[in-house]
Write an enzyme that holds these catalytic residues in place. Structure first.
Site, PDB file in Angstrom:
ATOM      1  N   PHE A 224      40.061  -0.478 -11.117  1.00  0.00           N
ATOM      2  CA  PHE A 224      38.726  -0.660 -11.694  1.00  0.00           C
ATOM      3  C   PHE A 224      38.669  -1.810 -12.695  1.00  0.00           C
ATOM      4  CE2 PHE A 224      39.249   3.909 -10.670  1.00  0.00           C
ATOM      5  CZ  PHE A 224      38.385   3.953  -9.587  1.00  0.00           C
ATOM      6  N   GLU A 228      43.761  -5.818 -13.790  1.00  0.00           N
ATOM      7  CA  GLU A 228      43.607  -7.240 -13.470  1.00  0.00           C
ATOM      8  C   GLU A 228      44.537  -8.060 -14.358  1.00  0.00           C
ATOM      9  OE1 GLU A 228      39.528  -8.590 -13.105  1.00  0.00           O
ATOM     10  OE2 GLU A 228      40.170 -10.676 -12.984  1.00  0.00           O
ATOM     11  N   ARG A 306      29.698 -13.584 -17.738  1.00  0.00           N
ATOM     12  CA  ARG A 306      29.008 -12.784 -16.714  1.00  0.00           C
ATOM     13  C   ARG A 306      27.904 -11.934 -17.347  1.00  0.00           C
ATOM     14  NH1 ARG A 306      29.306 -11.279 -11.277  1.00  0.00           N
ATOM     15  NH2 ARG A 306      31.013 -12.731 -10.943  1.00  0.00           N
ATOM     16  N   ARG A 338      34.974  -2.832 -13.905  1.00  0.00           N
ATOM     17  CA  ARG A 338      33.926  -2.867 -12.874  1.00  0.00           C
ATOM     18  C   ARG A 338      32.565  -3.329 -13.412  1.00  0.00           C
ATOM     19  NH1 ARG A 338      33.810   2.097  -8.633  1.00  0.00           N
ATOM     20  NH2 ARG A 338      32.923   1.026  -6.853  1.00  0.00           N
ATOM     21  N   THR A 438      33.138 -16.608 -11.633  1.00  0.00           N
ATOM     22  CA  THR A 438      32.413 -17.715 -12.274  1.00  0.00           C
ATOM     23  C   THR A 438      33.374 -18.814 -12.716  1.00  0.00           C
ATOM     24  OG1 THR A 438      32.468 -16.603 -14.413  1.00  0.00           O
ATOM     25  CG2 THR A 438      30.537 -16.226 -13.034  1.00  0.00           C
ATOM     26  N   ALA A 507      36.102  -9.255  -8.966  1.00  0.00           N
ATOM     27  CA  ALA A 507      34.771  -9.853  -8.769  1.00  0.00           C
ATOM     28  C   ALA A 507      34.148  -9.395  -7.444  1.00  0.00           C
ATOM     29  CB  ALA A 507      34.843 -11.372  -8.849  1.00  0.00           C
ATOM     30  N   GLU A 718      31.364  -3.665  -7.122  1.00  0.00           N
ATOM     31  CA  GLU A 718      30.924  -3.483  -8.507  1.00  0.00           C
ATOM     32  C   GLU A 718      29.438  -3.136  -8.670  1.00  0.00           C
ATOM     33  OE1 GLU A 718      32.830  -7.394  -9.415  1.00  0.00           O
ATOM     34  OE2 GLU A 718      33.230  -6.399 -11.327  1.00  0.00           O
TER      35      GLU A 718
END
Ligand code: MTE
Ligand code: MOS
Length: 777
Positions: A224, A228, A306, A338, A438, A507, A718
């Site tokens: 989730f 990362e 974001r 997420r 992004t 993403a 997401e």
């Protein structure tokens, strides 16, 4: 085409191999991380000698024992692997222990002596703002003249919104097994969404080369976003201990340590001013987002970006300015979760739109629809990207009808008029979510596809499986591209020696990127195979040759579309390839075209496309306790041509419920010294089976192929999380009914029982005060 997750039966029978299940020999050592008990302190001195004497202990390491760079920062190098002379959050790693048993580790930890001088910590956003403790300079985005437009608007709204942190609560806590080979070689079984980064950080930390480190990820037991970057930490610690002891080392965090050590969703303190007209049309919006980055940068810059890119959600705002501030506090560095900032931005806009409706005494559904991005006009976002293939009106019309919104709204009012202690509320909320990293260069992926002489296919790609069904979708893509049955295809564990230099699986773009890379590899293979098979058919039909470009791969066979009698089974054909000297192994690569983003200006075309969804939630609130029940939820979501409806619906259901958790019951609290108070399931409430709506209806929007992704599919992962806002706003609607919708409830996120109860009490007090003053309520 729906078929179950490739590991579904392994998950439920317990056969699925997670890191803690990997069989190792009796050389295995248990690793343990010793972390800071202070939010901010100087380390004056420490003594490890007594700890090192404990029988069975093989290593007790501090920062001085790191052979390479003492760094784990993924973007900015501001995260030491082991603290040197200062600690900046509770939970920061200082020492590492490897021993034969867990008990020996604990005994060694007890014997470590450290002398600290506590320093003043920053533990709230208010204090960070007061001290101007910024991680980066403020960022801005601007379109039009918001100040002027605000001053010309018929109505103005101003407010502040707090959105809380959240714990990822993946079922498999952070874990890693590092196994040394010969020389410097190291094989690392990591629970990481980003194996290439794990590999790079380990190489730098150990002062060895990347070609000596292999990172493998079979699957994660949930991530989730929490793996990362944070999966790297446990991997780095295990690798360091394995490198020093030359023995396999496994670190598995217990739940409480996991919650204390790892970063969370960024809490935000947001301020807004909105201008709108008598019809409820938004004219201008000014937003200031204050994000709690925690003690280091991690991915916070991209997450704030974001958030800024999603303050519009699904609505057109002609004049808009967004300021984003990223604050440094003495909490574990907050991280991807997420939605990656999107939810925090959207929460502001959904609050604004809801408030406009309450000011104008209109149904919020009406104000929402009015302000949706248009199809041919009013369709450019505040950062310059045109909203193409807008599905908002399709979703709205279909969902309003299928959920019987209008009828149920009336019933809700009737219910509320006849119940004093129970109030019902409803809300419809949309999501529009930009798909792409992004940080534009991250939009790339690689694959390695091998076909074997028995006609079986082994797919390697750069994406990782965390339960979202990526491998199942990739399996489907590979089978479809080869025209063979799904059973023929196996997707391998992700491995940095097979597919190198990849981006994180994040993403929501895992399938989009890796699916295309796999397709590209298969196109190469099909080209080679077609050439050889065209020759083969031609040899059999002298004088009437077959051409490679007329061969088709279908129904587990290869045939010549110009000559129906020329056909060969896929298995037979693959059996011939070795003798015909055809290579059956190919790599594939893909980068998303058409993306451009000027970060400094905050302007461009950062997303490949948008995902859309919509949700109607109905809740019942007990005004005596502040408790709430989700009575019914209807979701209609756009996933393009679904690659696997079962998996997509699972993602939508799970995303929504995860969003509802963040919006309602999940509350993170620290004490005044920066200790996490909510560090276990008995104090931190994630949704359970009882929290699923009593009536839960999830469907996928039909006939909406997405031209911008593999096989016309669309990312799903997401966006549905943000549909949880409909539950949050339905609760607000129910609370509003306490004052007969004349008074606006004041709401933060999450709306816990306490928040709901306080909002109810405030409204009751206000009603009393007004009655006392003779005002009709
Ligand atoms: N679904 C499950 N079951 N487990 C997870 O950890 N992570 C989510 C989402 N769905 C997650 C999940 C997050 S944060 C992302 S970015 C995507 O899956 C990543 O996978 P994808 O890009 O392949 O969709
Ligand atoms: Mo997901 S937050 O992009 O890992």
């Amino acid at each position: 085409m729906s078929f179950s997750h490739e590991s579904a039966s392994k998950h439920v029978t317990g056969e699925a191999v997670y890191i803690d299940d990997i069989l190792v020999n009796d050389q295995l050592l248990v690793g343990r991380v010793v972390y800071s008990p202070h939010a901010h302190a100087r380390i004056l001195s420490f003594d490890l000698s007594e700890a090192q004497k404990v029988a069975g202990v093989h290593a007790v390491l501090c920062h001085k024992d790191i052979p390479g760079a003492n760094q784990m920062g993924p973007v900015v190098k501001d995260e030491p692997c082991l603290a040197a002379d200062e600690v900046i959050c509770v939970g920061q790693a200082i020492f590492l222990i490897a021993a034969e048993t867990e008990e020996q580790c604990l005994e060694a930890e007890r014997r470590i002596k450290v002398e600290y001088r506590p320093l003043d910590p920053i533990l709230t956003l208010e204090k960070a703002i007061e001290h101007q403790s910024l991680l980066i300079p403020p960022r801005t985005m601007l379109r039009g003249e918001p100040d002027k437009a605000l001053s010309e608007s018929e109505h103005l709204l101003k407010g502040e919104l707090r959105t809380g942190a959240a714990e990822h609560w993946y079922l498999e806590t952070q874990v890693c097994l590092a196994v040394p080979g010969e020389g410097n070689e190291l094989t690392v079984y990591a629970s990481s969404q980003h194996p290439s980064e794990t590999q790079a950080l380990i190489a730098e930390l150990l002062g060895i080369r990347r070609n000596e480190v292999v990172v493998e990820v079979r699957r994660m037991g949930g991530a989730f976003g929490g793996k990362e970057t944070q999966g790297n930490h446990t991997a780095c610690w295990s690798a360091l201990l394995a490198g020093v002891t030359r023995r396999p080392v496994k670190i598995r965090l217990c739940r409480d340590d996991d919650q204390k050590i790892t970063g969370k969703r960024h809490r935000f303190l947001s301020r807004y001013e909105a201008g709108f007209d008598n019809d409820g049309m938004l004219r201008a919006l000014k937003v200031e987002l204050n994000s709690d980055g925690g003690c280091a940068t991690d991915l916070s810059i991209a997450i704030l970006e974001r958030a800024m890119l999603h303050v519009d959600n699904a609505y057109y705002v002609p004049h808009c300015s967004v300021v984003g501030n990223l604050w440094r506090t003495n909490l574990p560095s907050n991280t991807a979760f997420r939605g990656f900032g999107g939810p925090q931005g959207i929460a502001v806009m959904e609050t604004v739109v809801d408030r406009i409706a309450r000011v104008l005494k209109k149904d919020p559904s009406e104000i929402r629809q009015k302000n949706f991005y248009g199809i041919d006009s009013r369709n450019v976002t505040h950062y310059g990207q045109t909203v193409e293939h807008n599905r908002l009106f399709l979703l709205y019309d279909q969902l309003m009808a299928s959920s019987e919104y209008a009828r149920r709204r009336k019933e809700t009012d009737t219910f509320n008029n006849s119940h004093e202690f129970l109030k019902r509320g409803m809300a419809i909320t949309p999501v529009k979510f930009g798909i792409s990293f992004t940080t534009s260069f991250l939009n790339q992926a690689g694959a390695l596809v091998n076909v074997y002489g028995d006609g079986t296919i082994l797919v390697n790609h750069g994406g990782t499986e965390m339960g979202q069904g990526l491998h199942t979708k990739i399996q489907r893509i590979a089978a479809a591209e080869f025209g063979v049955s799904v059973e023929r295809v196996k997707v391998n564990a992700t491995n940095t020696s097979k597919v190198p230099n990849t981006a994180a699986t994040a993403a929501s773009a895992g399938t989009d990127l890796n699916g295309m890379a796999v397709k590209n590899a298969i196109d190469t293979l099909k080209g080679r195979i077609a050439e050889s098979m065209a020759l083969y058919f031609s040899e059999q039909h002298k004088g009437d040759p077959s051409r490679p470009d007329t061969l088709v791969f279908e129904d587990d066979s290869i045939r010549d579309s110009k000559h129906p009698d020329r056909t060969i089974s896929f298995v037979e054909a693959m059996g011939m390839m070795f003798a015909r000297q055809v290579s059956l192994s190919a790599t594939g690569y893909y980068k998303t075209p058409g993306i451009q983003w000027d970060k400094a200006r905050g302007w461009g075309h950062p997303f490949n496309y948008y995902a859309f969804g919509m949700c109607v939630s109905e809740v019942e609130v007990d005004v005596l306790t502040g408790g709430h029940t989700l009575l019914r939820t209807d979701i209609l979501h756009d996933v393009g041509d679904s690659l696997n409806p079962l998996i997509d619906i699972g993602q939508v259901e799970g995303g929504y419920i995860q969003g509802v958790g963040w919006c309602t019951t999940e509350e993170i609290k620290w004490d005044e010294k920066g200790n996490l108070l909510t560090h276990s399931p008995d104090t931190y409430k994630i949704p359970s089976v009882q929290d699923i709506p009593k009536d839960f209806r999830v469907s996928l929007l039909k006939d909406v192929p997405n031209p911008n992704a593999i096989r016309k599919s669309k990312a799903v992962a997401e966006p549905p999380l943000m549909l949880g806002f409909s539950a949050w706003l339905a609760i607000k609607d129910a609370v509003s009914a306490v004052g007969n919708h004349d008074l606006e409830p004041d709401f933060s996120l999450p709306a816990t029982n306490e928040v709901i109860l306080l909002a109810v009490e405030r409204i009751k007090d206000e009603v009393k005060a007004r009655r006392g003053a003779g005002v009709e309520v």
